[in-house]
Scaffold this motif. Structure first.
Motif, PDB file in Angstrom:
ATOM      1  N   ARG A   1       0.831  -1.201   0.000  1.00 42.18           N
ATOM      2  CA  ARG A   1       0.000   0.000   0.000  1.00 42.18           C
ATOM      3  C   ARG A   1       0.867   1.253   0.000  1.00 42.18           C
ATOM      4  O   ARG A   1       0.563   2.237  -0.682  1.00 42.18           O
ATOM      5  N   ALA A   2       1.966   1.231   0.747  1.00 44.22           N
ATOM      6  CA  ALA A   2       2.905   2.352   0.751  1.00 44.22           C
ATOM      7  C   ALA A   2       3.573   2.497  -0.611  1.00 44.22           C
ATOM      8  O   ALA A   2       3.832   3.624  -1.082  1.00 44.22           O
ATOM      9  N   ALA A   3       3.852   1.371  -1.277  1.00 45.12           N
ATOM     10  CA  ALA A   3       4.454   1.436  -2.605  1.00 45.12           C
ATOM     11  C   ALA A   3       3.518   2.085  -3.609  1.00 45.12           C
ATOM     12  O   ALA A   3       3.948   2.849  -4.479  1.00 45.12           O
ATOM     13  N   ALA A   4       2.233   1.800  -3.507  1.00 44.75           N
ATOM     14  CA  ALA A   4       1.270   2.433  -4.410  1.00 44.75           C
ATOM     15  C   ALA A   4       1.247   3.949  -4.208  1.00 44.75           C
ATOM     16  O   ALA A   4       1.191   4.719  -5.174  1.00 44.75           O
TER      17      ALA A   4
ATOM     18  N   ILE B   1      -2.551  -5.282  -6.770  1.00 45.00           N
ATOM     19  CA  ILE B   1      -2.731  -4.429  -5.587  1.00 45.00           C
ATOM     20  C   ILE B   1      -2.216  -3.026  -5.858  1.00 45.00           C
ATOM     21  O   ILE B   1      -2.863  -2.025  -5.510  1.00 45.00           O
ATOM     22  N   LEU B   2      -1.054  -2.922  -6.483  1.00 41.93           N
ATOM     23  CA  LEU B   2      -0.492  -1.605  -6.787  1.00 41.93           C
ATOM     24  C   LEU B   2      -1.418  -0.824  -7.721  1.00 41.93           C
ATOM     25  O   LEU B   2      -1.727   0.359  -7.470  1.00 41.93           O
ATOM     26  N   THR B   3      -1.834  -1.455  -8.786  1.00 42.19           N
ATOM     27  CA  THR B   3      -2.685  -0.762  -9.763  1.00 42.19           C
ATOM     28  C   THR B   3      -4.048  -0.429  -9.172  1.00 42.19           C
ATOM     29  O   THR B   3      -4.597   0.666  -9.400  1.00 42.19           O
ATOM     30  N   GLY B   4      -4.620  -1.352  -8.401  1.00 35.76           N
ATOM     31  CA  GLY B   4      -5.903  -1.074  -7.765  1.00 35.76           C
ATOM     32  C   GLY B   4      -5.815   0.071  -6.779  1.00 35.76           C
ATOM     33  O   GLY B   4      -6.725   0.910  -6.690  1.00 35.76           O
ATOM     34  N   GLY B   5      -4.702   0.139  -6.042  1.00 32.89           N
ATOM     35  CA  GLY B   5      -4.516   1.258  -5.117  1.00 32.89           C
ATOM     36  C   GLY B   5      -4.394   2.586  -5.836  1.00 32.89           C
ATOM     37  O   GLY B   5      -4.947   3.607  -5.407  1.00 32.89           O
TER      38      GLY B   5
END
Length: 404
Positions: free
Chosen positions: A65-68, A189-193
């Motif tokens: 989540r932090a990476a997003a 997860i990254l793209t969705g975030g």
């Protein structure tokens, strides 16, 4: 100006919070090791409940989540910190699962392992939704309860554990499938975030349009459509084939059980099971029957039933009947008198029907055959209180190569 000041303070607060989420500390290491051990042992035991417990314990959703957030704002330092923390967790989990796989030495793995080796577009869709919900829970404190459910849905740790277990058995192709599933969940997860933040806040939406890291994330996720799409098409094709086979098998089984007269007297020929071997050409219909007469059904009867089935189906089948003979024994007894107790317990006698052409004659169409050839058995007298003996250990198979 006041709005800009509030927006700036909000970004700084989110940045500090994500920096804490991306930190590699004792809590992250302990939870990662614990989740890895639980997941690996659950996979070895083929226990879905244990694997779900590992998903709840795993802390990997927070650095992702932090990476997003870092990708959206172009924060290279935060992105590097997040990916480093995640890399440590992935490496530790892979090593632990590989060691446990070698120590356990199981000859084969269960369904919990094998089902995580063939990802498709459905897995990417789950990861996109889970990533958006995880980010939403970060932006809205009253939605924090959804984080555990998100971790269960996206399942980051189990695919890595599966990869380690398969590597311990040198099953490279299936291990790469598990790795693809983890990559799908990661990028999903990254793209969705990113998509959720852009939808939630107008300022994030403007930043997303200018972010080169966001474009790279979307590009990598788009590249996943090639292998995942191919796997999804194969899944659809297999599902259609299985559905067609089930329909054909049910139709044939219904024909054999509802029209048992094609094998002769239904009281002397009992259809127990019908299986179809689709790996042969033509497919083989294997029928298991219990018979009182070891010579029933005859080769001619089986041939006629096979012809009738092939007439009704789009492809040809070959029928093999496996007979299990049983001995029916029991003493004779006089019929019960027409007493009130008998009328209450016994079924009423059947009403005589007008003579009609036999279904067997309609199917076989061979009037030259004797009644014994059609499966009509001689009347052996009324036997009551019947007790079936144990089935004889030997069985017979009637094929086109064996005459009766």
């Amino acid at each position: 100006m006041n709005a800009d000041s509030l927006s700036s303070r909000k970004l700084k607060r989110l940045h500090r919070s994500h920096m804490r989420d991306a930190e590699l500390n004792e809590v992250f290491l302990v939870l990662s090791v614990g989740a890895s051990l639980i997941a690996t042992l659950g996979l070895l035991a083929n226990s879905a409940a244990v694997v779900i417990g590992a998903m709840v314990v795993a802390p990997w959703i927070t650095p992702l989540r932090a990476a997003a957030f870092a990708i959206l704002l172009g924060e290279v330092r935060l992105l590097g910190r997040s990916l480093r923390t995640l890399l440590v967790g992935v490496s530790t989990t892979t090593l632990l699962s590989l060691i446990l796989g070698l120590v356990a030495g199981l000859p084969k793995f269960g369904a919990e392992v094998l089902t995580r080796t063939e990802p498709n577009l459905l897995d990417l869709g789950i990861a996109l939704v889970a990533g958006g919900l995880a980010t939403y829970a970060k932006l809205r404190s009253d939605a924090v309860s959804s984080v555990a459910g998100t971790a269960i849905a996206v399942a980051l740790v189990p695919p890595v554990c599966v990869m380690g277990l398969l590597l311990s058995h040198q099953r490279w192709s299936e291990a790469s499938g598990a790795g693809l599933l983890f990559t799908t969940n990661l990028l999903g997860i990254l793209t969705g975030g990113l998509m959720l933040m852009a939808w939630k806040d107008q300022q994030f939406r403007h930043v997303l349009r200018r972010s080169h890291l966001s474009a790279a994330s979307f590009l990598l996720t788009g590249l996943l459509l090639i292998p995942l799409g191919s796997s999804f098409v194969s899944l659809l094709g297999q599902a259609r084939k299985d559905n067609t086979r089930d329909i054909v098998q049910r139709t044939i089984q219904r024909f054999l059980t509802k029209e048992t007269l094609t094998f002769g007297d239904p009281e002397s020929v009992d259809v127990e099971r019908v299986d179809i071997d689709w790996d042969q050409n033509p497919p083989v219909i294997r029928v298991v029957v219990r018979v009182a007469d070891p010579n029933r059904p005859t080769f001619t009867q089986v041939s006629k039933v096979q012809e009738e089935i092939n007439r009704r189906q789009p492809i040809r089948f070959r029928m093999v009947v496996q007979r299990t003979a049983v001995d029916v024994v029991g003493p004779k007894e006089q019929p019960n008198e027409n007493s009130p107790e008998a009328r209450q317990l016994l079924s009423p006698p059947p009403i005589p029907e007008a003579p009609a052409p036999s279904p067997t004659e309609a199917i076989t169409g061979d009037d030259a055959q004797s009644g014994d050839e059609r499966g009509l058995t001689q009347d052996s007298g009324p036997l009551t209180m019947e007790a079936e003996a144990q089935p004889k250990p030997t069985t017979q198979e009637l094929t086109e190569d064996q005459q009766p």
